[in-house]
Design a protein around this motif. Structure first.
Motif, mmCIF file in Angstrom:
data_model
loop_
_atom_site.group_PDB
_atom_site.id
_atom_site.type_symbol
_atom_site.label_atom_id
_atom_site.label_comp_id
_atom_site.label_asym_id
_atom_site.label_seq_id
_atom_site.Cartn_x
_atom_site.Cartn_y
_atom_site.Cartn_z
ATOM 1 N N PHE A 117 24.588 36.809 39.694
ATOM 2 C CA PHE A 117 23.390 37.533 39.273
ATOM 3 C C PHE A 117 23.490 39.028 39.594
ATOM 4 O O PHE A 117 22.915 39.852 38.898
ATOM 5 N N TYR B 207 22.283 42.834 37.738
ATOM 6 C CA TYR B 207 21.631 44.022 38.327
ATOM 7 C C TYR B 207 22.506 45.262 38.098
ATOM 8 O O TYR B 207 22.004 46.361 37.890
ATOM 9 N N TYR C 248 26.539 33.022 55.314
ATOM 10 C CA TYR C 248 25.848 33.982 56.204
ATOM 11 C C TYR C 248 24.353 33.706 56.248
ATOM 12 O O TYR C 248 23.706 33.997 57.255
ATOM 13 N N GLY D 238 23.783 28.944 41.481
ATOM 14 C CA GLY D 238 25.127 29.082 42.047
ATOM 15 C C GLY D 238 25.104 29.062 43.568
ATOM 16 O O GLY D 238 25.717 28.196 44.211
ATOM 17 N N VAL D 239 24.381 30.001 44.175
ATOM 18 C CA VAL D 239 24.248 29.999 45.629
ATOM 19 C C VAL D 239 23.502 28.732 46.058
ATOM 20 O O VAL D 239 23.844 28.085 47.051
ATOM 21 N N GLY E 267 13.427 25.421 38.529
ATOM 22 C CA GLY E 267 12.570 25.636 37.380
ATOM 23 C C GLY E 267 12.431 24.477 36.407
ATOM 24 O O GLY E 267 11.847 24.649 35.331
ATOM 25 N N LYS F 171 16.665 20.213 37.098
ATOM 26 C CA LYS F 171 17.268 21.047 38.153
ATOM 27 C C LYS F 171 16.871 20.528 39.538
ATOM 28 O O LYS F 171 17.677 20.581 40.476
ATOM 29 N N TYR G 143 8.853 24.636 40.755
ATOM 30 C CA TYR G 143 7.859 25.702 40.957
ATOM 31 C C TYR G 143 7.279 26.246 39.660
ATOM 32 O O TYR G 143 6.455 27.159 39.693
ATOM 33 N N PHE H 181 16.831 37.906 49.728
ATOM 34 C CA PHE H 181 18.233 38.299 49.446
ATOM 35 C C PHE H 181 18.519 38.472 47.958
ATOM 36 O O PHE H 181 19.684 38.517 47.563
ATOM 37 N N ALA I 126 18.653 40.923 53.255
ATOM 38 C CA ALA I 126 20.053 40.779 53.635
ATOM 39 C C ALA I 126 20.987 40.964 52.437
ATOM 40 O O ALA I 126 20.606 40.686 51.298
ATOM 41 N N LEU J 246 25.316 40.271 51.470
ATOM 42 C CA LEU J 246 26.646 39.801 51.868
ATOM 43 C C LEU J 246 27.536 40.951 52.321
ATOM 44 O O LEU J 246 28.361 40.806 53.218
ATOM 45 N N ARG K 68 17.915 31.478 32.579
ATOM 46 C CA ARG K 68 17.783 30.341 33.512
ATOM 47 C C ARG K 68 18.358 29.062 32.919
ATOM 48 O O ARG K 68 17.903 27.968 33.221
HETATM 49 N N1 NAP Z 1 21.976 39.441 48.973
HETATM 50 C C1 NAP Z 1 23.089 38.763 48.846
HETATM 51 O O1 NAP Z 1 23.955 38.801 49.708
HETATM 52 C C2 NAP Z 1 23.280 37.900 47.648
HETATM 53 C C3 NAP Z 1 24.513 37.311 47.390
HETATM 54 C C4 NAP Z 1 24.638 36.431 46.310
HETATM 55 C C5 NAP Z 1 23.543 36.185 45.497
HETATM 56 N N2 NAP Z 1 22.368 36.822 45.760
HETATM 57 C C6 NAP Z 1 21.172 36.559 44.952
HETATM 58 O O2 NAP Z 1 20.970 35.164 44.956
HETATM 59 C C7 NAP Z 1 20.417 34.765 43.720
HETATM 60 C C8 NAP Z 1 21.241 33.659 43.141
HETATM 61 O O3 NAP Z 1 22.453 34.189 42.632
HETATM 62 P P1 NAP Z 1 23.359 33.346 41.649
HETATM 63 O O4 NAP Z 1 24.390 34.263 41.137
HETATM 64 O O5 NAP Z 1 23.743 32.089 42.335
HETATM 65 O O6 NAP Z 1 22.346 33.026 40.454
HETATM 66 P P2 NAP Z 1 21.664 31.623 40.044
HETATM 67 O O7 NAP Z 1 20.864 31.133 41.215
HETATM 68 O O8 NAP Z 1 22.689 30.727 39.482
HETATM 69 O O9 NAP Z 1 20.708 32.093 38.901
HETATM 70 C C9 NAP Z 1 19.461 32.657 39.181
HETATM 71 C C10 NAP Z 1 18.349 31.599 39.172
HETATM 72 O O10 NAP Z 1 17.145 32.214 39.600
HETATM 73 C C11 NAP Z 1 16.067 31.495 39.069
HETATM 74 N N3 NAP Z 1 15.050 32.401 38.532
HETATM 75 C C12 NAP Z 1 13.751 32.401 38.874
HETATM 76 N N4 NAP Z 1 13.088 33.333 38.220
HETATM 77 C C13 NAP Z 1 13.973 33.935 37.389
HETATM 78 C C14 NAP Z 1 13.837 34.979 36.436
HETATM 79 N N5 NAP Z 1 12.674 35.596 36.187
HETATM 80 N N6 NAP Z 1 14.956 35.331 35.742
HETATM 81 C C15 NAP Z 1 16.128 34.725 35.966
HETATM 82 N N7 NAP Z 1 16.292 33.727 36.882
HETATM 83 C C16 NAP Z 1 15.221 33.353 37.587
HETATM 84 C C17 NAP Z 1 16.614 30.563 37.977
HETATM 85 O O11 NAP Z 1 16.599 29.232 38.486
HETATM 86 P P3 NAP Z 1 15.309 28.285 38.189
HETATM 87 O O12 NAP Z 1 15.218 28.117 36.711
HETATM 88 O O13 NAP Z 1 15.608 27.054 38.910
HETATM 89 O O14 NAP Z 1 14.120 29.043 38.735
HETATM 90 C C18 NAP Z 1 18.035 31.039 37.790
HETATM 91 O O15 NAP Z 1 18.890 30.006 37.383
HETATM 92 C C19 NAP Z 1 20.312 36.024 42.857
HETATM 93 O O16 NAP Z 1 19.023 36.574 42.992
HETATM 94 C C20 NAP Z 1 21.338 36.921 43.496
HETATM 95 O O17 NAP Z 1 21.088 38.267 43.276
HETATM 96 C C21 NAP Z 1 22.226 37.671 46.801
#
Ligand code: NAP
Length: 330
Positions: free
Chosen positions: A45, A49, A132, A157-158, A178, A182, A197, A243, A269, A271, A320
């Motif tokens: 994701f 961004y 982490y 994914g995460v 969603g 799922k 949700y 995160f 947080a 990574l 999604r």
């Molecule tokens: N800060 C860090 O270190 C870090 C590292 C890795 C990932 N992340 C964050 O963790 C999240 C998951 O990453 P990922 O790459 O594994 O993605 P992902 O979870 O496979 O995809 C995002 C999921 O978020 C949900 N979602 C809820 N509202 C949404 C909206 N308005 N638009 C799109 N998706 C929405 C959807 O699941 P549902 O349909 O089930 O709601 C979607 O499948 C992302 O927000 C990513 O930026 C952060």
């Protein structure tokens, strides 16, 4: 020596249409760098961004933060990798959506023989993140087997990696997702409970599941749509671990809210703070490889796209439509 490779580049921030398959030049690695030829790249994701400019980078930009392949050359001072090694990474700067690239060696680790390249590309960034979060982003006093945590987007994914890792740690992970399908997937992967949700009030359900107490930690990557209500799921002194911003960034909020809701803690947080050094990256990767090789955590590669179909991959992720991990194949 330079060679031409295909790479997905953007010259302006915007929708999936700004990504084009371009020919870019790749040269020799400098000090502290390697050249790697990708067998698979991860879709995350954060790539969205970076494509939209929510997380800005200088342009033009080759996207992608996660990959796996063969090291072709190493620069001066790189001692932990050699030409010919199988390797994988989650790393800054972007550039993984390519056939080959030159990059800093610091966050690249040797890949154990038992882990395939596509599996590695689907697990490095997401799995190190699950690591982490569950092991280092903890409430006061830590987490113990039996403790409840809330994890949003549990079928992503995460999310699917975190469900399994939490089960491995003995945690009662309450996942949100969603759709009912799922939710079922999250449960199959180790979530003790799953809440749709889109159709259920997740605050009320969390209270019901925890006998009114709430959870010790919320891991929230949805951002704008869930942040405030997530605070209502926490026990006193609980930790809000924000995160991500899949629904948009969290708006500014009054800090006094944290007192009113029970002396809560909040962290935002990333990574990249955790993998700031080679030693830390290797230690985290070793833990990830161990749980994957033992079978405690399985990588669900639910979507595969040729690199040239990256725009469709981004559309699916943002709509999604994906579950688990997605990889791009150069
Ligand atoms: N800060 C860090 O270190 C870090 C590292 C890795 C990932 N992340 C964050 O963790 C999240 C998951 O990453 P990922 O790459 O594994 O993605 P992902 O979870 O496979 O995809 C995002 C999921 O978020 C949900 N979602 C809820 N509202 C949404 C909206 N308005 N638009 C799109 N998706 C929405 C959807 O699941 P549902 O349909 O089930 O709601 C979607 O499948 C992302 O927000 C990513 O930026 C952060």
């Amino acid at each position: 020596m330079t060679t031409n490779v295909k790479a997905v580049r953007i010259e302006a921030f915007g929708g999936p249409e700004v990504m084009t398959l371009a020919q870019v030049q790749v040269g020799e690695p400098g000090p502290g760098e390697i050249r790697i030829r990708h067998h698979a790249c991860g879709l995350n994701f954060i790539d969205v961004y970076q494509r939209t400019g929510l997380y800005p980078n200088p342009l033009p930009l080759v996207l992608g933060m996660e990959g796996a392949g063969i090291v072709e050359a190493v620069g001066e001072g790189v001692t932990h990798l050699r030409a010919g090694d199988r390797a994988a990474y989650a790393s800054n700067p972007p550039g993984a959506y390519s056939e080959a690239r030159v990059m800093p060696a610091k966050c690249v680790v040797k890949l154990p023989d038992g882990i395939a390249f596509d599996t590695a590309a689907g697990m490095m960034l997401k799995g190190l993140t699950a690591q982490y979060l569950l092991k280092r982003t903890l409430p006061q006093g830590g987490l113990r087997p039996g403790d409840h945590v809330l994890f949003h987007a549990a079928a992503g994914g995460v999310g699917l990696l975190a469900c399994q890792w939490a089960r491995h740690l003995g945690l009662q992970l309450i996942g949100t997702a969603g759709s009912d399908e799922k939710c079922a997937l999250a449960r199959e992967h180790g979530a003790a409970h799953a809440i749709n949700y889109r159709t259920e009030d997740f605050v009320a359900r969390v209270k019901e599941i925890t006998g009114g107490r709430g959870v010790k930690v919320v891991y929230d990557s949805i951002g704008k749509d869930t942040f405030e209500r997530s605070l209502d799921c926490l026990q006193p002194f609980g930790l809000m671990a924000s995160f991500g911003n899949a629904s948009g960034p969290v708006p500014p909020f009054a800090i006094g809210t944290l007192a009113a809701k029970g002396s809560l803690y909040v962290t935002r947080a990333t990574l990249f703070t955790h993998i700031a050094t080679r030693e830390a990256t290797q230690a985290m990767a070793d833990e990830l490889f161990a749980v994957v090789q033992s079978g405690a955590v399985k990588v669900r590669l639910a979507q595969r796209y040729p690199l040239a179909e990256v725009a469709q991959a981004h559309r699916d992720l943002e709509a999604r439509k994906t579950t688990g991990s997605s990889v791009l194949l150069p």
